[in-house]
Design a protein around this motif. Structure first.
Motif, short mmCIF file in Angstrom:
data_model
loop_
_atom_site.label_atom_id
_atom_site.label_comp_id
_atom_site.label_asym_id
_atom_site.label_seq_id
_atom_site.Cartn_x
_atom_site.Cartn_y
_atom_site.Cartn_z
N PHE A 14 0.84 -1.21 0.00
CA PHE A 14 0.00 0.00 0.00
C PHE A 14 0.87 1.25 0.00
O PHE A 14 0.61 2.20 -0.75
CB PHE A 14 -0.91 0.00 1.22
N ILE A 15 1.91 1.26 0.85
CA ILE A 15 2.81 2.42 0.92
C ILE A 15 3.51 2.64 -0.42
O ILE A 15 3.63 3.78 -0.90
CB ILE A 15 3.84 2.22 2.05
N ALA A 17 2.44 1.76 -3.40
CA ALA A 17 1.45 2.26 -4.36
C ALA A 17 1.19 3.75 -4.15
O ALA A 17 1.07 4.51 -5.12
CB ALA A 17 0.15 1.47 -4.24
N GLN A 18 1.11 4.18 -2.89
CA GLN A 18 0.88 5.60 -2.60
C GLN A 18 2.07 6.46 -3.01
O GLN A 18 1.90 7.58 -3.49
CB GLN A 18 0.59 5.78 -1.10
N ILE A 21 1.87 6.93 -6.77
CA ILE A 21 0.85 7.94 -7.09
C ILE A 21 1.39 9.34 -6.84
O ILE A 21 1.22 10.25 -7.66
CB ILE A 21 -0.43 7.69 -6.26
N LEU A 22 2.07 9.52 -5.72
CA LEU A 22 2.64 10.82 -5.39
C LEU A 22 3.70 11.23 -6.40
O LEU A 22 3.73 12.38 -6.86
CB LEU A 22 3.26 10.78 -3.98
#
Length: 269
Positions: A14-15, A17-18, A21-22
């Motif tokens: 999850f981290i 993937a975030q 995105i950033l």
């Protein structure tokens, strides 16, 4: 312990993937190329390196194409062109050529169908090249895949060059210019110009903008027979050592940053 390990793996995913995105949002704040081309080289060498058959390397390469295409779409890169199969590749072993034809037949329809990658991002598929050289069942699949994307209304394009050669594309463009002049009954050699030839290239006829970035993977330092006309003085050419199946976001980011740096440098000069 098992659930803790599973939870940790999920959290890390999850981290990651975030962070991706950033990163894409930060890149999007700068100038973005309209057209990027990939010479997807190194599939066979990657397969040999991992002790597998050539066709498995090509299959891995298709998976990479989907990942990179999604990154391009999320960055709002309008057009992506890939070199999937050269005309001279028909000289490869028959079993490899047959496996490539089967892969193309299946995967083009797969990414074009409703709800899949091209539909999700509204991308129009163009297959460019000497199609008549392909087996009929592959031609049928290409026509089907292209037709499935014609309703996509976003101005985004995926050009798959197969079977393709720049010399063939340029020859057809010149022939088209001459034929158009003959059809008007007023042939004049002055009608054959850089502009009229460029207007009749396969990429131009498909609505592609000028080429901003050309990337070849696998460490080979030449453009072969891919988009030789389109690689003009404004095209940034990058030869990267990574084999195509291993090419990812972290290989792509430095190239995009270099493009942005040069655009900013030109605008400030």
């Amino acid at each position: 312990m098992t659930w803790i390990l599973s939870w940790t793996v999920s959290l890390l995913a999850f981290i990651k993937a975030q962070l991706v995105i950033l990163l894409l949002r930060v890149l999007s704040a700068g100038p973005i190329p309209r057209h990027v081309a990939f010479e997807m080289d190194g599939n066979r060498r990657f397969a040999r390196l991992t002790g597998r058959r050539a066709v498995e390397g090509h299959s891995d390469g298709f998976h990479t194409l989907k990942q990179i295409l999604e990154i391009c779409m999320r960055l709002d890169i309008r057009c992506v062109t890939v070199y999937a199969f050269a005309i001279e590749n028909f000289n490869r072993p028959p079993d490899e050529v047959g496996a490539l034809m089967k892969l193309a037949e299946e995967r083009l329809v797969e990414i074009a169908q409703n709800g899949a990658l091209l539909s999700q991002y509204g991308v129009r598929l163009n297959v460019l090249g000497h199609r008549e050289l392909l087996p009929m069942h592959v031609q049928v699949a290409i026509n089907k895949a292209e037709g499935m994307t014609r309703q996509n209304n976003k101005v985004s394009i995926l050009n798959v060059c197969a079977p393709y050669a720049s010399r063939h594309e340029m020859t057809l463009a010149v022939q088209s210019v001459v034929q158009q002049a003959l059809d008007k009954g007023n042939f004049d050699s002055s009608l054959i110009t850089e502009r009229t030839i460029e207007e009749n290239l396969m990429t131009s006829l498909g609505g592609s903008p000028p080429l901003d970035i050309f990337i070849r993977t696998s460490g080979v330092k030449r453009v072969s027979g891919f988009l030789q006309w389109q690689c003009c003085e404004n095209t940034q050419i990058h030869m990267v050592d990574t084999y195509w199946p291993d090419f990812g976001l972290w290989d792509f980011v430095p190239i995009l940053l270099e493009y942005q740096r040069k655009v900013w440098a030109r605008s400030s000069s």
